[in-house]
Design a protein around this motif. Structure first.
Motif, PDB file in Angstrom:
ATOM      1  N   GLY A 222       5.966  34.817  -5.224  1.00 21.63           N
ATOM      2  CA  GLY A 222       5.954  34.179  -3.924  1.00 21.63           C
ATOM      3  C   GLY A 222       5.842  32.676  -3.984  1.00 21.63           C
ATOM      4  N   GLN A 223       5.912  32.111  -5.177  1.00 22.14           N
ATOM      5  CA  GLN A 223       5.871  30.663  -5.357  1.00 22.14           C
ATOM      6  C   GLN A 223       6.543  30.310  -6.676  1.00 22.14           C
ATOM      7  OE1 GLN A 223       1.780  29.380  -5.530  1.00 22.14           O
ATOM      8  NE2 GLN A 223       1.199  30.927  -7.020  1.00 22.14           N
ATOM      9  N   SER A 224       6.810  29.035  -6.874  1.00 23.19           N
ATOM     10  CA  SER A 224       7.480  28.605  -8.098  1.00 23.19           C
ATOM     11  C   SER A 224       6.556  28.726  -9.303  1.00 23.19           C
ATOM     12  CB  SER A 224       7.943  27.158  -7.957  1.00 23.19           C
ATOM     13  OG  SER A 224       6.825  26.284  -7.912  1.00 23.19           O
ATOM     14  N   ALA A 225       7.156  28.746 -10.491  1.00 21.16           N
ATOM     15  CA  ALA A 225       6.360  28.803 -11.718  1.00 21.16           C
ATOM     16  C   ALA A 225       5.482  27.567 -11.841  1.00 21.16           C
ATOM     17  CB  ALA A 225       7.281  28.944 -12.929  1.00 21.16           C
ATOM     18  N   HIS A 226       5.991  26.412 -11.440  1.00 20.62           N
ATOM     19  CA  HIS A 226       5.196  25.187 -11.510  1.00 20.62           C
ATOM     20  C   HIS A 226       3.980  25.270 -10.604  1.00 20.62           C
ATOM     21  CE1 HIS A 226       4.232  21.151  -9.783  1.00 20.62           C
ATOM     22  NE2 HIS A 226       4.033  20.926 -11.061  1.00 20.62           N
ATOM     23  N   ARG A 227       4.166  25.729  -9.373  1.00 20.98           N
ATOM     24  CA  ARG A 227       3.042  25.863  -8.436  1.00 20.98           C
ATOM     25  C   ARG A 227       2.003  26.853  -8.968  1.00 20.98           C
ATOM     26  NH1 ARG A 227       0.394  23.499  -4.058  1.00 20.98           N
ATOM     27  NH2 ARG A 227      -0.762  25.138  -2.977  1.00 20.98           N
ATOM     28  N   TYR A 228       2.477  27.957  -9.532  1.00 22.38           N
ATOM     29  CA  TYR A 228       1.561  28.943 -10.097  1.00 22.38           C
ATOM     30  C   TYR A 228       0.767  28.343 -11.247  1.00 22.38           C
ATOM     31  CZ  TYR A 228      -0.106  33.168 -12.434  1.00 22.38           C
ATOM     32  OH  TYR A 228      -0.908  34.121 -13.031  1.00 22.38           O
ATOM     33  N   LEU A 229       1.459  27.628 -12.137  1.00 25.11           N
ATOM     34  CA  LEU A 229       0.791  26.990 -13.267  1.00 25.11           C
ATOM     35  C   LEU A 229      -0.301  26.044 -12.801  1.00 25.11           C
ATOM     36  CD1 LEU A 229       0.599  26.144 -16.303  1.00 25.11           C
ATOM     37  CD2 LEU A 229       2.385  24.457 -15.801  1.00 25.11           C
ATOM     38  N   MET A 230      -0.013  25.211 -11.794  1.00 28.18           N
ATOM     39  CA  MET A 230      -1.002  24.248 -11.324  1.00 28.18           C
ATOM     40  C   MET A 230      -2.202  24.947 -10.705  1.00 28.18           C
ATOM     41  SD  MET A 230       0.251  21.513 -12.404  1.00 28.18           S
ATOM     42  CE  MET A 230      -0.954  20.383 -11.698  1.00 28.18           C
ATOM     43  N   GLU A 231      -1.967  26.017  -9.972  1.00 22.02           N
ATOM     44  CA  GLU A 231      -3.088  26.760  -9.387  1.00 22.02           C
ATOM     45  C   GLU A 231      -3.970  27.366 -10.474  1.00 22.02           C
ATOM     46  OE1 GLU A 231      -1.853  29.621  -6.523  1.00 22.02           O
ATOM     47  OE2 GLU A 231      -1.335  28.103  -5.003  1.00 22.02           O
ATOM     48  N   ARG A 232      -3.359  27.920 -11.510  1.00 21.77           N
ATOM     49  CA  ARG A 232      -4.146  28.510 -12.586  1.00 21.77           C
ATOM     50  C   ARG A 232      -4.943  27.432 -13.325  1.00 21.77           C
ATOM     51  NH1 ARG A 232      -6.083  32.332 -11.578  1.00 21.77           N
ATOM     52  NH2 ARG A 232      -6.710  32.532 -13.756  1.00 21.77           N
ATOM     53  N   ARG A 233      -4.361  26.249 -13.503  1.00 19.86           N
ATOM     54  CA  ARG A 233      -5.097  25.156 -14.143  1.00 19.86           C
ATOM     55  C   ARG A 233      -6.308  24.748 -13.322  1.00 19.86           C
ATOM     56  NH1 ARG A 233      -0.399  20.944 -16.322  1.00 19.86           N
ATOM     57  NH2 ARG A 233       0.073  22.066 -18.257  1.00 19.86           N
ATOM     58  N   VAL A 234      -6.115  24.631 -12.020  1.00 19.56           N
ATOM     59  CA  VAL A 234      -7.219  24.224 -11.152  1.00 19.56           C
ATOM     60  C   VAL A 234      -8.329  25.275 -11.177  1.00 19.56           C
ATOM     61  CG1 VAL A 234      -7.900  23.909  -8.745  1.00 19.56           C
ATOM     62  CG2 VAL A 234      -5.899  22.721  -9.627  1.00 19.56           C
ATOM     63  N   LEU A 235      -7.964  26.547 -11.084  1.00 24.32           N
ATOM     64  CA  LEU A 235      -8.975  27.612 -11.075  1.00 24.32           C
ATOM     65  C   LEU A 235      -9.701  27.696 -12.414  1.00 24.32           C
ATOM     66  CD1 LEU A 235      -7.074  30.374  -9.076  1.00 24.32           C
ATOM     67  CD2 LEU A 235      -8.954  28.929  -8.284  1.00 24.32           C
ATOM     68  N   ARG A 236      -8.982  27.473 -13.524  1.00 22.74           N
ATOM     69  CA  ARG A 236      -9.653  27.467 -14.836  1.00 22.74           C
ATOM     70  C   ARG A 236     -10.639  26.298 -14.928  1.00 22.74           C
ATOM     71  NH1 ARG A 236      -7.944  28.693 -20.097  1.00 22.74           N
ATOM     72  NH2 ARG A 236      -6.949  30.525 -19.176  1.00 22.74           N
ATOM     73  N   ALA A 237     -10.219  25.138 -14.456  1.00 19.79           N
ATOM     74  CA  ALA A 237     -11.112  23.979 -14.477  1.00 19.79           C
ATOM     75  C   ALA A 237     -12.338  24.226 -13.611  1.00 19.79           C
ATOM     76  CB  ALA A 237     -10.358  22.743 -13.992  1.00 19.79           C
ATOM     77  N   GLN A 238     -12.139  24.843 -12.452  1.00 20.53           N
ATOM     78  CA  GLN A 238     -13.265  25.169 -11.579  1.00 20.53           C
ATOM     79  C   GLN A 238     -14.265  26.066 -12.293  1.00 20.53           C
ATOM     80  OE1 GLN A 238     -12.422  27.936  -8.423  1.00 20.53           O
ATOM     81  NE2 GLN A 238     -13.885  26.976  -7.020  1.00 20.53           N
ATOM     82  N   ALA A 239     -13.764  27.078 -12.996  1.00 20.12           N
ATOM     83  CA  ALA A 239     -14.650  27.987 -13.717  1.00 20.12           C
ATOM     84  C   ALA A 239     -15.391  27.274 -14.841  1.00 20.12           C
ATOM     85  CB  ALA A 239     -13.836  29.158 -14.273  1.00 20.12           C
TER      86      ALA A 239
END
Length: 280
Positions: A222-239
Motif C-alpha cells: 500500500g506504499q512505495s518501497a522507499h516509504r516503507y523503508l523510512m518508516e521501518r528506520r524510524v520505528l527501529r530508531a524509536q525502539a
C-alpha cells in the motif's frame, strides 16, 4: 534542450548547478548561456526538461527542426546515436537526464517497446514526466540526499513513462508480491536498515524485474518501497532510544540516517515526536 555535455571551446556554456547519479541514470540542473549548443552524439537516451522562464529557441534533432517558445514543463528527447542541437535567445534553466540502454530496457519490459523505438521529440509535454521531474529537482536541491532507493524509483518511473509513450500503450497490470516474496523482501530490509539498499537488490530478492517490483511492492503493502523503508528506520530508531543506552546520533547511524537532524525530521513527520522527547 540540454544534456550537460562538455561544450566545444567556441560554444556557450552549460553551468551545472546540481547533479546526482544513480544506477543507470543521472540528472543535472543546468543554467545554459544564450547561443547555439551542439553536444556530442551519445549512446545514452538524453532528455531535457525546461524548468525556468520561457525562452525562444530553435531546436534540431536528427534533421527535424522546430522553432518557438520553450515553456516550463516542455521536454526534448534525443534517442541514442542521434545528433541534437539548439539555439536559445536567452539563458535557460534546464534539467538534463541521461538513461543507460540497460535501464531503458528494464523500463520497457512488458511494454512491447525498446530503447531503439524512441523517436526524437521537441517541446513535448506530459504531466507525469513533469511531476517526476519536479520530484527529482527537489531531491537535487535538498540539503540531505534521500536513500538511493528513492532516486532510483523516480528514475525508473521516468524511463518507464518514456517507454510507455513510445509504445503508445499503458503499462501492463501487475499483481502484488506473493506473501513469500513480500516476506523475503521485508526481512532483507529489516536486516539491512543501516545500508543504502537499491531497487536492484530488493527486486532480486523478490525474484522479479526492477520495473515490476516497484508496482508489485506497492500493491502488496500500500506504499512505495522507499516509504516503507523510512518508516521501518524510524520505528527501529524509536525502539533503540526507548531501550536506552544510545545517543540520538548513535541511533541515527544504526538505522541508516545521515545524521540525527535527519532522524529528527523524519520521526517528527511520521510519529509526531522528536528523538529528544524519547530520551528526555
Amino acid at each position: 534542450m540540454a544534456d550537460g555535455s562538455f561544450p566545444k571551446p567556441d560554444q556557450p556554456l552549460a553551468h551545472r548547478l546540481a547533479h546526482r547519479a544513480w544506477d543507470g541514470f543521472e540528472v543535472a540542473l543546468n543554467r545554459t548561456d544564450a547561443g547555439k549548443h551542439t553536444p556530442t552524439i551519445s549512446p545514452l537516451v538524453r532528455m531535457a526538461l525546461h524548468v525556468g522562464p520561457a525562452v525562444r529557441a530553435d531546436c534540431c534533432v536528427d534533421d527535424v527542426s522546430r522553432s518557438g517558445w520553450q515553456s516550463p514543463g516542455d521536454y526534448d528527447l534525443v534517442p541514442p546515436g542521434v545528433q541534437g542541437q539548439w539555439e536559445d535567445a536567452t539563458e535557460a534553466l534546464v534539467m538534463s537526464f541521461r538513461f543507460s540502454p540497460e535501464l531503458m530496457a528494464r523500463a520497457a519490459e512488458g511494454l512491447d517497446a525498446r530503447p531503439g523505438a524512441l523517436t526524437p521529440q521537441m517541446r513535448a509535454r506530459d504531466p507525469q514526466v513533469e511531476l517526476i521531474g519536479q520530484a527529482l529537482r527537489a531531491e537535487l536541491e535538498a540539503a540531505h540526499a534521500a536513500p538511493r532507493l528513492y532516486g532510483e524509483s523516480l528514475g525508473l518511473a521516468l524511463a518507464a513513462r518514456l517507454a510507455a509513450r513510445a509504445a503508445h500503450r499503458p503499462p501492463p497490470r501487475l499483481s502484488a508480491l506473493t506473501p513469500r516474496q513480500l516476506r523475503a523482501v521485508t526481512e532483507r530490509i529489516e536486516a539491512h536498515l543501516d545500508e543504502d539498499l537499491s531497487l536492484t537488490e530488493l527486486a532480486a530478492t523478490a525474484g522479479v524485474s526492477v520495473s515490476h517490483f516497484t508496482v508489485m511492492f506497492r500493491r502488496a503493502v500500500g506504499q512505495s518501497a522507499h516509504r516503507y523503508l523510512m518508516e521501518r528506520r524510524v520505528l527501529r530508531a524509536q525502539a533503540l532510544l526507548a531501550r536506552g543506552g544510545r545517543t540520538i546520533a548513535q541511533a541515527a547511524g544504526e538505522t541508516g540516517f545521515a545524521h540525527q537532524s535527519h532522524l529528527a525530521r523524519c520521526m517528527r513527520r511520521m510519529l509526531g515526536v522528536t528523538p529528544a522527547q524519547l530520551t528526555g
